[in-house]
Motif scaffolding. Structure first.
Motif, PDB file in Angstrom:
ATOM      1  N   MET A  91       0.682  -1.182   0.012  1.00  0.00           N
ATOM      2  CA  MET A  91      -0.097   0.024   0.018  1.00  0.00           C
ATOM      3  C   MET A  91       0.805   1.140   0.072  1.00  0.00           C
ATOM      4  O   MET A  91       0.616   2.228  -0.690  1.00  0.00           O
ATOM      5  N   SER A 118      -8.483   6.320  -4.361  1.00  0.00           N
ATOM      6  CA  SER A 118      -7.562   5.687  -3.565  1.00  0.00           C
ATOM      7  C   SER A 118      -8.179   4.471  -2.797  1.00  0.00           C
ATOM      8  O   SER A 118      -7.220   3.321  -2.563  1.00  0.00           O
ATOM      9  N   LEU A 163      -6.329   0.754  -2.816  1.00  0.00           N
ATOM     10  CA  LEU A 163      -5.831   0.324  -1.480  1.00  0.00           C
ATOM     11  C   LEU A 163      -6.418  -1.255  -1.459  1.00  0.00           C
ATOM     12  O   LEU A 163      -5.790  -2.349  -0.959  1.00  0.00           O
TER      13      LEU A 163
END
Ligand SMILES: [Mg+2]
Length: 213
Positions: free
Chosen positions: A16, A198, A202
């Motif tokens: 990540m 995002s 992730l």
């Protein structure tokens, strides 16, 4: 049943952090379209703090909840804007459950994610359709918990991430009802919500690490 150990989580955090570096400009560009342009920078600052902790994590005997809490603390304390507290809470909330467990089953892992999203809802007070990261998470979770979590974990998580990605696409035509983009009114139409982008990316890191097991 698929069981996830400390290594799965620590490897995921490492990836990540790498993702945040690679996507930094992309995420900030999305944020500059309808916000203040710092989403990518903020995420890298937070995950660089996570990266600093990785060696100690590997050598520690911290349980799953402590590992997640540690990531949450980094994001909470280092990431500015709205996404810091939201992502921080997402990881930290999981620390309340599964204390003392050095591994979790796949259905428990899914519950960890759901608990984190519940916390985002509580803090952000946003709903599906407000043009936030929840437009990815909420429909994604609906799909996830419709799957056969015990027998088809990879298929289930693929469906989760695919629906999240679609949810991010679905933010493009929306007017924002939360965050900085709210002030733009109709001028936010045509732009993707950066947090929705995002967040699915992730979760896609978790998917890639699941596939390696
Ligand atoms: Mg911002």
């Amino acid at each position: 049943m698929l069981v996830l150990d400390r290594t799965f989580f620590i490897n995921s955090f490492e990836k990540m952090a790498e993702l945040a570096e690679v996507q930094r400009n992309h995420w900030s560009k999305l944020d500059s379209d309808i916000g203040d342009g710092d989403h990518g920078i903020n995420m890298t600052i937070g995950f660089r703090d996570v990266t600093k902790k990785l060696d100690a994590m590997r050598e520690s005997d911290e349980d799953i909840s402590e590992l997640l809490r540690s990531v949450g603390m980094s994001l909470m304390s280092k990431v500015g804007g709205a996404s810091g507290p939201l992502y921080g809470s997402f990881f930290m909330r999981a620390a309340n459950d599964y204390k003392g467990q050095m591994e979790v089953t796949f259905p428990e892992f899914c519950q960890i994610i759901k608990n984190g999203v519940d916390q985002i809802v509580k803090i952000g007070k946003a709903q599906h359709g407000d043009k936030t990261m929840l437009d990815a998470f909420l429909p994604g979770l609906e799909v996830l918990f419709d799957q056969d979590l015990e027998n088809e974990p990879i298929k289930a998580f693929e469906a989760f991430v695919a629906r999240m990605k679609q949810g991010s696409d679905e933010t493009i035509p929306l007017i924002a009802k939360k965050g900085r983009a709210m002030r733009l009114g109709e001028r936010a139409i045509g732009f993707r919500d950066p947090g929705s982008e995002s967040s699915w990316m992730l979760m896609n890191i978790y998917l890639e690490e699941l596939k390696k097991i």
